[in-house]
Design a protein around this motif. Structure first.
Motif, mmCIF file in Angstrom:
data_model
loop_
_atom_site.group_PDB
_atom_site.id
_atom_site.type_symbol
_atom_site.label_atom_id
_atom_site.label_comp_id
_atom_site.label_asym_id
_atom_site.label_seq_id
_atom_site.Cartn_x
_atom_site.Cartn_y
_atom_site.Cartn_z
ATOM 1 N N TYR A 108 44.484 25.566 -1.078
ATOM 2 C CA TYR A 108 44.410 25.705 0.421
ATOM 3 C C TYR A 108 43.418 24.957 1.115
ATOM 4 O O TYR A 108 43.591 24.176 2.606
ATOM 5 C CB TYR A 108 44.065 27.192 0.957
ATOM 6 C CG TYR A 108 45.111 28.148 0.512
ATOM 7 C CD1 TYR A 108 46.219 28.301 1.249
ATOM 8 C CD2 TYR A 108 45.225 28.389 -0.693
ATOM 9 C CE1 TYR A 108 47.155 28.986 1.037
ATOM 10 C CE2 TYR A 108 46.130 29.514 -1.334
ATOM 11 C CZ TYR A 108 47.369 29.572 -0.455
ATOM 12 O OH TYR A 108 48.161 30.389 -0.814
ATOM 13 N N ALA A 109 42.372 24.410 0.633
ATOM 14 C CA ALA A 109 41.136 23.691 1.139
ATOM 15 C C ALA A 109 41.875 22.229 1.437
ATOM 16 O O ALA A 109 41.445 21.518 2.493
ATOM 17 C CB ALA A 109 39.993 23.520 0.054
ATOM 18 N N PRO A 110 42.761 21.523 0.444
ATOM 19 C CA PRO A 110 43.320 20.253 0.927
ATOM 20 C C PRO A 110 44.149 20.219 2.287
ATOM 21 O O PRO A 110 44.078 19.205 2.540
ATOM 22 C CB PRO A 110 44.085 19.954 -0.474
ATOM 23 C CG PRO A 110 43.675 20.679 -1.489
ATOM 24 C CD PRO A 110 43.034 21.943 -0.751
ATOM 25 N N ALA A 111 44.518 21.446 2.666
ATOM 26 C CA ALA A 111 45.295 21.250 3.788
ATOM 27 C C ALA A 111 44.355 21.284 5.002
ATOM 28 O O ALA A 111 44.602 20.721 5.963
ATOM 29 C CB ALA A 111 46.267 22.598 4.052
ATOM 30 N N ALA A 126 37.817 29.118 9.322
ATOM 31 C CA ALA A 126 39.011 30.155 10.199
ATOM 32 C C ALA A 126 40.228 29.296 9.875
ATOM 33 O O ALA A 126 41.503 30.223 9.454
ATOM 34 C CB ALA A 126 38.819 30.107 11.609
ATOM 35 N N ALA A 127 40.603 27.834 9.775
ATOM 36 C CA ALA A 127 41.643 27.482 9.449
ATOM 37 C C ALA A 127 42.238 27.757 8.061
ATOM 38 O O ALA A 127 43.593 28.059 7.586
ATOM 39 C CB ALA A 127 41.484 25.949 9.550
ATOM 40 N N LEU A 128 41.226 27.870 7.083
ATOM 41 C CA LEU A 128 41.506 28.175 5.568
ATOM 42 C C LEU A 128 42.181 29.586 5.522
ATOM 43 O O LEU A 128 43.004 29.856 4.721
ATOM 44 C CB LEU A 128 40.110 28.046 4.793
ATOM 45 C CG LEU A 128 40.413 28.270 3.345
ATOM 46 C CD1 LEU A 128 40.946 27.242 2.575
ATOM 47 C CD2 LEU A 128 38.820 28.494 2.711
ATOM 48 N N SER A 129 41.355 30.542 6.212
ATOM 49 C CA SER A 129 41.937 31.868 6.084
ATOM 50 C C SER A 129 43.228 32.083 6.896
ATOM 51 O O SER A 129 44.084 32.911 6.123
ATOM 52 C CB SER A 129 40.879 32.931 7.099
ATOM 53 O OG SER A 129 41.359 34.229 7.074
ATOM 54 N N PHE A 130 43.587 31.313 7.913
ATOM 55 C CA PHE A 130 44.776 31.316 8.338
ATOM 56 C C PHE A 130 45.789 30.769 7.696
ATOM 57 O O PHE A 130 46.947 31.407 7.192
ATOM 58 C CB PHE A 130 44.807 30.406 9.610
ATOM 59 C CG PHE A 130 46.028 30.483 10.425
ATOM 60 C CD1 PHE A 130 46.393 31.844 11.020
ATOM 61 C CD2 PHE A 130 46.537 29.341 10.878
ATOM 62 C CE1 PHE A 130 47.518 31.692 11.998
ATOM 63 C CE2 PHE A 130 47.809 29.264 11.526
ATOM 64 C CZ PHE A 130 48.229 30.535 12.079
ATOM 65 N N ALA A 131 45.518 29.568 6.693
ATOM 66 C CA ALA A 131 46.449 29.185 5.970
ATOM 67 C C ALA A 131 46.743 29.916 4.791
ATOM 68 O O ALA A 131 47.701 30.225 4.016
ATOM 69 C CB ALA A 131 46.089 27.766 5.630
#
Length: 188
Positions: A108-111, A126-131
């Protein structure tokens, strides 16, 4: 939250006003806090947020879509839990936390790092949690959140999180709470 630079630039058609100058100063201060997305590191706030909403399950279970899962949402394989899964998996919380950390860093972190815009730690978390909840495609241009974030429209991106509270056309209270917490983290 400060408006995007695009909004400030649209104000150029008008005379330079004290309001516009104040917005530019605020935008520059905010910009200094942001780091290139490719430097993002998984934060403790993201891990804790994901843990709180996923919940800990030491034994394998079928997720809402019917796939075998264990710990804090670690996907074992597509398809339902098998008897082999039940015999093999019985995690402690620390083992589940290590699995979660590995999943976040590897999948997920690469995204988040590929967003191509400056982000604060809170925005990245927040983006990581959402992904993690919707899949890495949620940070792409097909989703409003990903599209607006990539454009640098941070406030619009934060507000768009409220759109993603439905599953199969049904509004879920748990998703409402998740998106609210992600928005709060995004704006921190």
């Amino acid at each position: 939250m400060t408006p995007s630079l695009a909004k400030i630039n649209r104000m150029r058609a008008r005379k330079s006003t004290p309001e516009r100058r104040a917005l530019i100063r605020k935008w520059k201060r905010e910009r200094k806090k942001r780091h290139p997305a490719h430097e993002y590191r998984v934060g403790e706030d993201a891990v804790n947020l994901i843990k709180s909403f996923e919940g800990f399950y030491p034994r394998p279970y079928n997720d809402p879509v019917g796939h075998a899962t264990v710990g804090y949402g670690h996907l074992l394989h597509r398809g339902p839990v098998t008897s082999t899964d039940r015999q093999r998996w019985n995690l402690s919380e620390s083992q589940a936390a290590r699995l979660l950390a590995g999943d976040l860093e590897k999948n997920y972190a690469p995204a988040v790092r590929s967003l191509g815009v400056g982000i604060t730690q809170g925005e990245g978390d927040a983006a990581l949690s959402f992904a993690y909840n919707l899949g890495t495609g949620a940070l792409g241009t097909r989703f409003t959140f990903g599209r607006e974030l990539r454009r640098g429209h941070y406030l619009t991106a934060a507000n768009s999180l409220a759109l993603y509270v439905f599953a199969d056309g049904i509004k879920f209270a748990g998703l409402v709470r998740s998106r609210r917490a992600e928005r709060k983290l995004f704006r921190s």
